[in-house]
Write a protein that holds these residues in place. Structure first.
Motif, short mmCIF file in Angstrom:
data_model
loop_
_atom_site.label_atom_id
_atom_site.label_comp_id
_atom_site.label_asym_id
_atom_site.label_seq_id
_atom_site.Cartn_x
_atom_site.Cartn_y
_atom_site.Cartn_z
N UNK A 72 -11.74 -31.56 12.67
CA UNK A 72 -12.47 -31.24 11.83
C UNK A 72 -12.58 -30.41 11.14
N UNK A 73 -12.84 -29.61 11.53
CA UNK A 73 -11.95 -27.82 10.33
C UNK A 73 -10.62 -27.76 10.16
N UNK A 74 -9.85 -28.98 11.17
CA UNK A 74 -8.00 -27.93 10.11
C UNK A 74 -7.86 -29.97 9.39
N UNK A 75 -8.49 -30.78 9.37
CA UNK A 75 -8.61 -31.68 8.25
C UNK A 75 -8.91 -30.95 6.90
N UNK A 76 -10.36 -30.77 7.14
CA UNK A 76 -11.33 -30.01 5.71
C UNK A 76 -9.69 -28.94 5.40
N UNK A 77 -9.65 -28.20 6.07
CA UNK A 77 -8.69 -27.17 5.81
C UNK A 77 -7.20 -27.61 5.43
N UNK A 78 -6.92 -28.55 5.48
CA UNK A 78 -5.65 -29.72 5.14
C UNK A 78 -6.21 -29.99 3.65
N UNK A 79 -7.39 -30.74 3.09
CA UNK A 79 -7.71 -31.26 2.17
C UNK A 79 -7.95 -29.61 1.41
N UNK A 80 -8.68 -29.15 1.72
CA UNK A 80 -8.85 -27.39 0.82
C UNK A 80 -6.86 -27.16 0.48
N UNK A 81 -6.15 -26.97 1.27
CA UNK A 81 -4.81 -26.37 0.67
C UNK A 81 -4.29 -27.33 -0.59
N UNK A 82 -4.58 -28.46 0.10
CA UNK A 82 -4.18 -29.46 -1.07
C UNK A 82 -4.32 -29.47 -2.04
N UNK A 83 -5.44 -29.22 -2.24
CA UNK A 83 -6.23 -29.68 -3.32
C UNK A 83 -6.30 -27.94 -4.11
N UNK A 84 -6.61 -26.98 -3.67
CA UNK A 84 -6.04 -25.55 -3.82
C UNK A 84 -4.18 -25.72 -4.40
N UNK A 85 -3.56 -25.98 -3.73
CA UNK A 85 -2.10 -26.22 -4.39
C UNK A 85 -1.85 -27.00 -5.85
N UNK A 86 -3.06 -28.15 -5.45
CA UNK A 86 -2.26 -29.12 -7.17
C UNK A 86 -3.07 -28.43 -8.14
N UNK A 87 -4.12 -27.23 -7.42
CA UNK A 87 -5.10 -26.42 -8.70
C UNK A 87 -3.04 -26.06 -9.27
N UNK A 88 -2.92 -25.76 -8.18
CA UNK A 88 -1.32 -24.25 -8.98
C UNK A 88 -0.35 -25.07 -9.53
N UNK A 89 -0.35 -25.63 -9.14
CA UNK A 89 0.89 -27.00 -9.88
C UNK A 89 0.78 -27.60 -10.61
N UNK A 90 -1.04 -27.42 -11.49
CA UNK A 90 -1.18 -27.76 -12.53
C UNK A 90 -0.98 -26.47 -13.58
N UNK A 91 -1.41 -25.80 -12.59
CA UNK A 91 -1.35 -24.18 -13.65
C UNK A 91 0.07 -23.18 -14.19
N UNK A 92 0.70 -24.09 -13.27
CA UNK A 92 1.73 -23.36 -13.21
C UNK A 92 2.92 -23.93 -14.65
N UNK A 93 2.54 -25.62 -14.34
CA UNK A 93 3.34 -26.01 -15.17
C UNK A 93 2.93 -26.00 -15.99
N UNK A 94 1.16 -25.86 -17.01
CA UNK A 94 0.72 -25.35 -18.30
C UNK A 94 2.23 -24.50 -18.64
N UNK A 95 1.86 -23.03 -17.44
CA UNK A 95 2.67 -22.15 -17.72
C UNK A 95 3.79 -21.77 -18.42
N UNK A 96 4.86 -23.37 -17.61
CA UNK A 96 6.38 -23.20 -17.80
C UNK A 96 6.61 -24.03 -18.65
N UNK A 97 5.10 -24.64 -19.42
CA UNK A 97 5.85 -25.21 -20.98
C UNK A 97 5.66 -24.44 -21.67
N UNK A 98 4.77 -23.45 -21.45
CA UNK A 98 4.50 -23.06 -22.90
C UNK A 98 5.06 -21.76 -23.52
#
Length: 168
Positions: A72-98
């Motif tokens: 269960x902890x591994x699943x939560x950790x994987x979900x947290x990492x996926x959400x974190x990665x999604x957040x960073x990807x969106x931020x990167x996309x924003x700065x790449x277009x600037x």
């Protein structure tokens, strides 16, 4: 009456114990004591073995109870990492277009850890102009951290790998 000197002595009623005379009795008694000590020790070892078996069973039950939690902890950790990665990807996309100059001005005011995470995820084609427009001090800090990033970042271990091998 008969002369006792002429008669042989009466025969002994019992034969003398040869073990008494040779010291073998003492040796046999010592061997018997040693055998009793060994039997006592074997019984103690058998008790310890039984106790260890009970403890091993209890530990196996605890591990079996922990395994679902680890998964269960591994699943939560994987979900947290996926959400974190999604957040960073969106931020990167924003700065790449600037515009690189605008991004550089913003990066100059941000924490170097945040800048590092964004720059690290950007393509070098997009990050190079931004680094070029940043203040030299901030660009130096980010570049030094980028250079040491791969050597300093440990790979996370899955929780299940922390459990003993062969655990149920």
């Amino acid at each position: 009456m008969a002369n006792w000197k002429d008669k042989p002595p009466p025969p002994p009623l019992c034969k003398p114990d040869p073990l008494d005379q040779t010291g073998e009795r003492k040796l046999l008694l010592q061997l018997k004591q040693r055998a009793e000590q060994l039997d006592s020790r074997a019984a103690a070892l058998n008790r310890q073995e039984a106790e260890l078996a009970v403890e091993k069973e209890a530990i196996a039950k605890q591990i079996a109870a922990i395994k679902p939690l680890a998964q269960k902890l591994e699943q939560i950790n994987a979900a947290h990492k996926a959400a974190d990665q999604k957040k960073w990807t969106a931020l990167v996309s924003t700065y790449e277009t600037m515009d690189p100059r605008s991004a550089a001005r913003i990066f100059d005011g941000l924490d170097p850890k945040i800048v590092l995470n964004v720059i690290q995820r950007m393509s070098s084609r997009k990050s190079a102009p931004i680094l070029a427009d940043m203040s030299p001090e901030k660009a130096q800090i980010v570049t030094e951290k980028l250079a040491g990033m791969t050597a300093m970042t440990p790979k996370p271990q899955p929780v299940a790998s922390l459990l003993p091998d062969g655990a149920p």
